[in-house]
Structure formats: C-alpha cells, structure tokens
Design a protein around this motif. Sequence first.
Motif, PDB file in Angstrom:
ATOM      1  N   ILE A   3       0.849  -1.208   0.000  1.00 31.95           N
ATOM      2  CA  ILE A   3       0.000   0.000   0.000  1.00 31.95           C
ATOM      3  C   ILE A   3       0.878   1.250   0.000  1.00 31.95           C
ATOM      4  N   TYR A   4       0.472   2.185  -0.829  1.00 37.22           N
ATOM      5  CA  TYR A   4       1.102   3.517  -0.758  1.00 37.22           C
ATOM      6  C   TYR A   4       0.027   4.564  -1.074  1.00 37.22           C
ATOM      7  N   ALA A   5       0.090   5.680  -0.343  1.00 39.22           N
ATOM      8  CA  ALA A   5      -0.842   6.793  -0.576  1.00 39.22           C
ATOM      9  C   ALA A   5      -0.101   8.101  -0.330  1.00 39.22           C
ATOM     10  N   HIS A   6      -0.473   9.105  -1.118  1.00 41.54           N
ATOM     11  CA  HIS A   6       0.170  10.421  -0.947  1.00 41.54           C
ATOM     12  C   HIS A   6      -0.723  11.501  -1.569  1.00 41.54           C
ATOM     13  N   SER A   7      -0.665  12.690  -0.977  1.00 37.43           N
ATOM     14  CA  SER A   7      -1.392  13.843  -1.516  1.00 37.43           C
ATOM     15  C   SER A   7      -0.425  15.003  -1.652  1.00 37.43           C
ATOM     16  N   ARG A   8      -0.356  15.529  -2.842  1.00 38.63           N
ATOM     17  CA  ARG A   8       0.502  16.686  -3.091  1.00 38.63           C
ATOM     18  C   ARG A   8      -0.412  17.896  -3.310  1.00 38.63           C
ATOM     19  N   PRO A   9      -0.489  18.799  -2.303  1.00 36.33           N
ATOM     20  CA  PRO A   9      -1.413  19.938  -2.427  1.00 36.33           C
ATOM     21  C   PRO A   9      -0.941  20.952  -3.462  1.00 36.33           C
ATOM     22  N   ASP A  54      -9.376  17.350  -1.896  1.00 36.26           N
ATOM     23  CA  ASP A  54      -8.893  15.964  -1.956  1.00 36.26           C
ATOM     24  C   ASP A  54      -8.694  15.397  -0.555  1.00 36.26           C
ATOM     25  N   PHE A  55      -8.913  14.101  -0.427  1.00 37.75           N
ATOM     26  CA  PHE A  55      -8.583  13.414   0.827  1.00 37.75           C
ATOM     27  C   PHE A  55      -8.481  11.921   0.564  1.00 37.75           C
ATOM     28  N   TYR A  56      -7.773  11.237   1.466  1.00 37.46           N
ATOM     29  CA  TYR A  56      -7.805   9.772   1.501  1.00 37.46           C
ATOM     30  C   TYR A  56      -7.791   9.350   2.961  1.00 37.46           C
ATOM     31  N   ASP A  57      -8.199   8.114   3.227  1.00 38.50           N
ATOM     32  CA  ASP A  57      -8.311   7.676   4.604  1.00 38.50           C
ATOM     33  C   ASP A  57      -8.230   6.148   4.656  1.00 38.50           C
ATOM     34  N   PHE A  58      -7.778   5.637   5.808  1.00 39.47           N
ATOM     35  CA  PHE A  58      -7.718   4.199   6.057  1.00 39.47           C
ATOM     36  C   PHE A  58      -8.405   3.909   7.386  1.00 39.47           C
ATOM     37  N   LYS A 107       6.679  -2.444 -10.804  1.00 39.05           N
ATOM     38  CA  LYS A 107       7.307  -1.781  -9.666  1.00 39.05           C
ATOM     39  C   LYS A 107       6.436  -1.921  -8.420  1.00 39.05           C
ATOM     40  N   ASN A 108       7.034  -1.552  -7.252  1.00 41.20           N
ATOM     41  CA  ASN A 108       6.215  -1.583  -6.038  1.00 41.20           C
ATOM     42  C   ASN A 108       5.326  -0.340  -5.979  1.00 41.20           C
ATOM     43  N   ALA A 109       4.439  -0.292  -4.997  1.00 38.79           N
ATOM     44  CA  ALA A 109       3.442   0.784  -4.939  1.00 38.79           C
ATOM     45  C   ALA A 109       4.089   2.160  -4.816  1.00 38.79           C
ATOM     46  N   HIS A 110       5.120   2.276  -3.998  1.00 36.84           N
ATOM     47  CA  HIS A 110       5.793   3.568  -3.825  1.00 36.84           C
ATOM     48  C   HIS A 110       6.424   4.028  -5.133  1.00 36.84           C
ATOM     49  N   GLU A 111       7.084   3.122  -5.834  1.00 34.34           N
ATOM     50  CA  GLU A 111       7.739   3.485  -7.097  1.00 34.34           C
ATOM     51  C   GLU A 111       6.724   3.864  -8.165  1.00 34.34           C
ATOM     52  N   ILE A 112       5.576   3.195  -8.180  1.00 36.21           N
ATOM     53  CA  ILE A 112       4.525   3.561  -9.138  1.00 36.21           C
ATOM     54  C   ILE A 112       4.019   4.974  -8.856  1.00 36.21           C
ATOM     55  N   GLN A 134      -3.124  16.762  -6.106  1.00 37.71           N
ATOM     56  CA  GLN A 134      -2.898  15.462  -6.744  1.00 37.71           C
ATOM     57  C   GLN A 134      -2.800  14.414  -5.635  1.00 37.71           C
ATOM     58  N   THR A 135      -3.796  13.541  -5.585  1.00 41.60           N
ATOM     59  CA  THR A 135      -3.889  12.559  -4.510  1.00 41.60           C
ATOM     60  C   THR A 135      -4.092  11.178  -5.122  1.00 41.60           C
ATOM     61  N   LEU A 136      -3.400  10.183  -4.564  1.00 41.91           N
ATOM     62  CA  LEU A 136      -3.603   8.823  -5.061  1.00 41.91           C
ATOM     63  C   LEU A 136      -3.438   7.814  -3.940  1.00 41.91           C
ATOM     64  N   VAL A 137      -4.117   6.694  -4.125  1.00 41.89           N
ATOM     65  CA  VAL A 137      -3.988   5.514  -3.248  1.00 41.89           C
ATOM     66  C   VAL A 137      -3.696   4.321  -4.158  1.00 41.89           C
ATOM     67  N   ILE A 138      -2.623   3.592  -3.849  1.00 38.86           N
ATOM     68  CA  ILE A 138      -2.214   2.458  -4.676  1.00 38.86           C
ATOM     69  C   ILE A 138      -2.221   1.212  -3.807  1.00 38.86           C
ATOM     70  N   LEU A 139      -2.942   0.189  -4.289  1.00 37.14           N
ATOM     71  CA  LEU A 139      -2.967  -1.120  -3.637  1.00 37.14           C
ATOM     72  C   LEU A 139      -2.467  -2.145  -4.656  1.00 37.14           C
TER      73      LEU A 139
END
Length: 507
Positions: free
Chosen positions: A290-296, A303-307, A471-476, A497-502
């Motif tokens: 899992i990797y997630a990041h938001s670049r404001p 934008d938001f993400y949550d777990f 690639k792994n989630a962080h590299e993607i 720019q926000t994304l969640v990768i599983l």
Amino acid sequence: MLVSILSSQYARFAALAESWLALGASAFGVWQDGRPIVYWPSSHRLTTPSLRAPLIMQGKEEIGELRVAGITGTAFEQRLRADAELISYLLQLEEELQQITADLVTSQDQQLALYRLTQRMREYVTVEQTLDVVVKETMRILKAEVCCMMFVPNSGQDALLIQQPEGFLSDDYLWQLYWQGLATEHPIHLSKVRPSEGPEGLYNLLYLPLRIRNNFMAGLAIINRSGGFGTPDIKLSKSIADQASAQIDRVLLYQEMFDQAKLRTEMDLARRVQLELLPPTLPSIAGLDIYAHSRPASEVGGDFYDFVVQDGRPFIFVIGDVTGKGLSAALLMTMTRTAIHSKAQFMPYPTPEAIMRQSNEDLYNDFTRVGVFATALVGQFEPGSNVLTYANAGHAPVIYRPYDGEAVLLRADSTAIGILPVNPCRNQHLRLGPGDLLIAATDGFTDVRDHDDDLLGIERLLQLVNASHHKNAHEIAEAFFAETEHFGQGGQQDDDQTLVILKGAVS
C-alpha cells in the motif's frame, strides 16, 4: 506705504530736499491726503506751493505728492515730475518686495502645514482615519468654517462621508456635490452664494474631486473660508487634495497587502490542517503493498484519503474529492471525510455500498444548500481473500491492472455524493491477488496541461500503469508524480494530486 519708505529712506529724501533748496527753492516737502508728512526747512509747511507733482503707484490712484515753493518754470516742473516718478517707482518696488516677502512667509507656512499634514496622515492605516485628519487639518490650514470629505470605494464596502462640524450641510447636498464633481471631473467654486442659491449659512465653497487609482473615488469640500478663495488658496487646496489622494492610495494598497497576507496565512493554516487530517502512517495489511500520498496545489482543495484498520474487521480505504477549491472546499472535505470515516468505523457490518449510502444521506441536505458534491471511492479488503469490494460514487480515475492483463479504467456506477437523496451505488468486486494493481487517483493528475493546453488525460495514465506495473506501490506513485511534472513542464500545479495504490503482494 509712503510713510514706511520715508522712514527707511529718510536720508535720500533729505538729500533730495537739499538739492532743491540749492536750486533756489524756499521749501520742499511730501504730502499725503492733504497733510504734510515731511518738509524742509522745518519752518515752512508748504501750504501754498509753486510746484506740485503727484506720486502715483503703477495701476493705482495717487497716494501723495511732492511740493516745492519759491521757484517756477517748465524746467523745474519737469525735474519735480521726474523726482516724483522715481519715488513712485521706489514705492512700487517696496510694495512688490513686501508682497514677495509675504508670499514667501505664506509659502513657507503652507509648506510646513502640508508637511505636518503628510506626517499626521501617515500615522493612520484606515481610509476613515485618513479622511478625518484631512478634514480637521484642512479646516485649520485654510481657516474654513466647515470641511467635508466623501469616499466611494470600487469594492462592495460602504461609502464614507465625514463632515466637521457635523450637520452644517445635509448629506444629500454633499453627495450631490460629489456626483456633480464626478460627472465634470473639475473643481466646483462658489463665491458670495446668495441665500436663494444654496443652503442656509453657505456663502462660499470650493469642492475638489480626488483621483485615486485613475478613478475619482473621493472629494474634498471646503466651506465658508474667511476671505473667500483666491488663487493661492485654491492652489493650496489642490495641494492638500493631492496629498490626501496619495495617502488614500497608500492606505488602500496597505489594506490589500494586509488582506492578502491574512488570506495567505489562513490558506497556509488550512493546508496544514488538511495534511494533518490525512493518515500519518501507511497501514500494514497482509497480502497488500500500500502507498498513498497527496501533493497539495497552491490553494487548498477538496482531496482526501483515509484508512480504517480495526482488529477483526476488514481493511477499508477511501479516496475522495469535493468540488471547488479554497477554504470552502477544505471545510466540506473535512465534513465528507468525517462522515465516511465514522460510518466505516462504527457500522456493525460495514460494506462500501452501505458506507456510501449512509454518508450520502448525512451530507445530502448540507451539500444541496451550498450547491456542491463530492466524488468518492470506498474499498474493502479481507486479508487472505484476494478479493476487493468497492463502491464508486462518481470518482475518477480508478485504474485496475491485473497481473496478466492490460490496465483498464473502472467507471463509476453511481452519481457523486450530494447529487441524489439516495445514492444508487452497488458493491463491485475484483480480484486483487499477487501482482494485481489498483490505483485510485484524483483529477489533479488527468487535468494537468502542457504548453499547448493539452490534457494529460486517461490514456496516458493507462500507458503509464502498463509501463510501471512491475514496480512496487511507492515506485509507481513516484512515476505518476514524475510524469505529471514532465508533462506540465514545471508549470504551476492547479489542483491537488492525490492517489492511493494497492498492489497484491508477491510472495
């Protein structure tokens, strides 16, 4: 004037008298208004002179005369007339010198008054304070009975009218002056106003429209000045008006800079709060990378993400985007995130469909009142099942790439949150085994534009996923951000720019 010059030039007049006495005259003297001022010899008052020559100021009436007794003749008449003209010229020079001296003193006093006015105005940082000090100082400098300033800003702020003393002239009359000056763009000068021609108590007036930022936004009215308004007074009034215009312009600029600084501070605070609301760490879920990041962007957005990770319950993730930008979008984003998180955490048997439906019911009325909506994707994964269940309320892009297939766009099956009273979303299922990849992002990626104003779009993202799926989630995620920067050629980021990768973990 004649007495003054006789006092300062007595020796020269005495020499002139001696020269006439040497020519045979029995007496010489200077008269004014039918009375002797000075005469030689002191025993002769020249009541019956034989020669007379008037002393005449240039462009004025006779102010005195020279008298001689004891001699006559044309030559003596001409000489006495020449002496009189010379003395008249000296009198003219003396008057001009005194006027110049008086003007210099007045000019110095006015410059000092303007300097003091400028210094006093700089102490204030609001337009109302500036208008007040201009009114008071103008009354003092010009010795006016009444003074008034009007100001009409271009923004939606209220107009200002300050009159000292209050109530001498009606507000309607003063605003009439303002609009008349605005229409003509010229000063209005009324002198010796008759009772039938103006308000009671008004006998002279000077109104000056003030140009501020190339627009006539203010006016200065000086009323009932003692002695009226001569040319020097009008020039001084215009100098005061120019100083007032410059100061009002500075105050407006200061207010704009202050408001901008305040807004930047509020935006920075909102941006920090927005980032603080995001999960501080990434969850560790068996079977998932899992990797997630938001670049404001420069502005806060929606934008938001949550777990939601709880023992004995499925892992739940959320990504969403509220319409709009700025503080309002950040506030509504907080509401949306809180509503979804609470449902995912506290419902007895949470599913993406149930979470989305309940959240829509909670937010619909509020969103409808303010005219916004939010797209969202809620996903649920049970470790060991290799199955991901999700509900998509109008969110895009969501990209799925099976280990042994091509990347595809998963389209939403329902409207966004806040559009309908009941959200029609349904649970959808897909395999998320080893090597399978799910990327949920916000439109800050697809809406990036290049120098030709072309969009990055979905197709380029699909190609990027196919090229980087190994690639792994962080590299993607790094590849996504690098591609948007390259495509946008380093331009300003317009949206978060926000994304969640599983990605299914490969053992």
